[in-house]
Scaffold this motif. Structure first.
Motif, mmCIF file in Angstrom:
data_model
loop_
_atom_site.group_PDB
_atom_site.id
_atom_site.type_symbol
_atom_site.label_atom_id
_atom_site.label_comp_id
_atom_site.label_asym_id
_atom_site.label_seq_id
_atom_site.Cartn_x
_atom_site.Cartn_y
_atom_site.Cartn_z
ATOM 1 N N GLN A 1 -19.568 3.594 20.430
ATOM 2 C CA GLN A 1 -19.769 2.744 21.594
ATOM 3 C C GLN A 1 -19.882 1.288 21.159
ATOM 4 O OE1 GLN A 1 -23.227 3.752 23.856
ATOM 5 N NE2 GLN A 1 -22.839 2.239 25.455
ATOM 6 N N LEU A 2 -19.043 0.443 21.798
ATOM 7 C CA LEU A 2 -19.058 -0.978 21.466
ATOM 8 C C LEU A 2 -20.348 -1.610 21.966
ATOM 9 C CD1 LEU A 2 -15.985 -0.101 21.591
ATOM 10 C CD2 LEU A 2 -15.513 -2.465 22.167
ATOM 11 N N TYR B 1 -10.633 -6.954 16.468
ATOM 12 C CA TYR B 1 -10.926 -7.619 17.727
ATOM 13 C C TYR B 1 -10.933 -9.137 17.616
ATOM 14 C CZ TYR B 1 -12.321 -3.125 19.669
ATOM 15 O OH TYR B 1 -12.323 -1.827 20.129
ATOM 16 N N ALA B 2 -10.358 -9.775 18.630
ATOM 17 C CA ALA B 2 -10.616 -11.193 18.844
ATOM 18 C C ALA B 2 -11.981 -11.305 19.539
ATOM 19 C CB ALA B 2 -9.527 -11.813 19.717
ATOM 20 N N ARG C 1 -9.785 -6.107 21.917
ATOM 21 C CA ARG C 1 -9.009 -5.504 20.838
ATOM 22 C C ARG C 1 -7.605 -6.087 20.850
ATOM 23 N NH1 ARG C 1 -9.180 -0.492 17.782
ATOM 24 N NH2 ARG C 1 -7.087 -0.056 16.986
ATOM 25 N N THR C 2 -7.325 -6.938 19.883
ATOM 26 C CA THR C 2 -6.013 -7.556 19.783
ATOM 27 C C THR C 2 -5.886 -8.263 18.443
ATOM 28 O OG1 THR C 2 -4.465 -9.151 20.753
ATOM 29 C CG2 THR C 2 -6.789 -9.713 20.887
ATOM 30 N N ALA D 1 -15.869 -5.433 25.403
ATOM 31 C CA ALA D 1 -17.326 -5.379 25.268
ATOM 32 C C ALA D 1 -17.916 -6.752 25.527
ATOM 33 C CB ALA D 1 -17.706 -4.914 23.866
ATOM 34 N N TRP D 2 -19.064 -6.755 26.177
ATOM 35 C CA TRP D 2 -19.809 -7.981 26.473
ATOM 36 C C TRP D 2 -21.208 -7.885 25.883
ATOM 37 C CZ3 TRP D 2 -17.545 -12.067 28.865
ATOM 38 C CH2 TRP D 2 -16.381 -11.837 29.611
ATOM 39 N N GLY D 3 -21.733 -9.035 25.432
ATOM 40 C CA GLY D 3 -23.124 -9.085 25.056
ATOM 41 C C GLY D 3 -24.008 -9.102 26.295
ATOM 42 N N GLN D 4 -25.320 -9.018 26.081
ATOM 43 C CA GLN D 4 -26.248 -8.943 27.211
ATOM 44 C C GLN D 4 -26.546 -10.311 27.799
ATOM 45 O OE1 GLN D 4 -27.200 -8.993 24.083
ATOM 46 N NE2 GLN D 4 -29.230 -9.919 23.868
ATOM 47 N N GLY D 5 -26.162 -11.355 27.087
ATOM 48 C CA GLY D 5 -26.386 -12.713 27.563
ATOM 49 C C GLY D 5 -27.647 -13.316 26.971
#
Length: 128
Positions: free
Chosen positions: A1-2, A32-33, A100-101, A117-121
């Motif tokens: 899981q990312l 990933y970029a 992913r690229t 995927a995103w961070g929680q901020g």
């Protein structure tokens, strides 16, 4: 899981500096970029900066060009955003992101729907 865990936000005076960091887990980081976005109260989320998979190509929003620097460490699975000469208009919640690229970092900017995927901020407040 990312997954991403962000750190480094806070309160800083105008003209000051902050360094944000994002630690990744659960995926092959170098595939990933990576990028940073921000969202101010009452505004849409906007692109800030991006870096390609190898770290040799970057892209910035005009509003932060020359003040912010994005970097990555594939061995440590981290991405950082060094923010200098901060302005009150930089106040926002900052999010790290991964797509992913092996393409250019502009993919993060122009194809944000592809973010995997995103961070929680983390909150950044620039105020005197």
């Amino acid at each position: 899981q990312l997954q991403f865990v962000e750190s480094g936000g806070g309160l800083v005076q105008p003209g000051g500096s902050l360094r944000l960091s994002c630690a990744a887990s659960g995926f092959t980081f170098s595939n990933y970029a990576l990028g940073w976005f921000r969202q101010a109260p009452g505004k849409e989320r906007e692109f800030v900066a991006a870096i390609n998979w190898s770290g040799d190509s970057t892209s910035y929003a005009e509003s932060v060009e020359g003040r912010f620097t994005i970097s990555r460490d594939n061995a440590k699975k981290t991405v950082a955003l060094q923010m200098n000469s901060l302005k009150p208009e930089d106040t926002a919640v900052y999010y790290c992101a991964a797509t992913r690229t092996y393409g250019p970092p502009t993919i993060i900017k122009t194809q944000s729907r592809r973010v995997d995927a995103w961070g929680q901020g983390t909150q950044v407040t620039v105020s005197s």
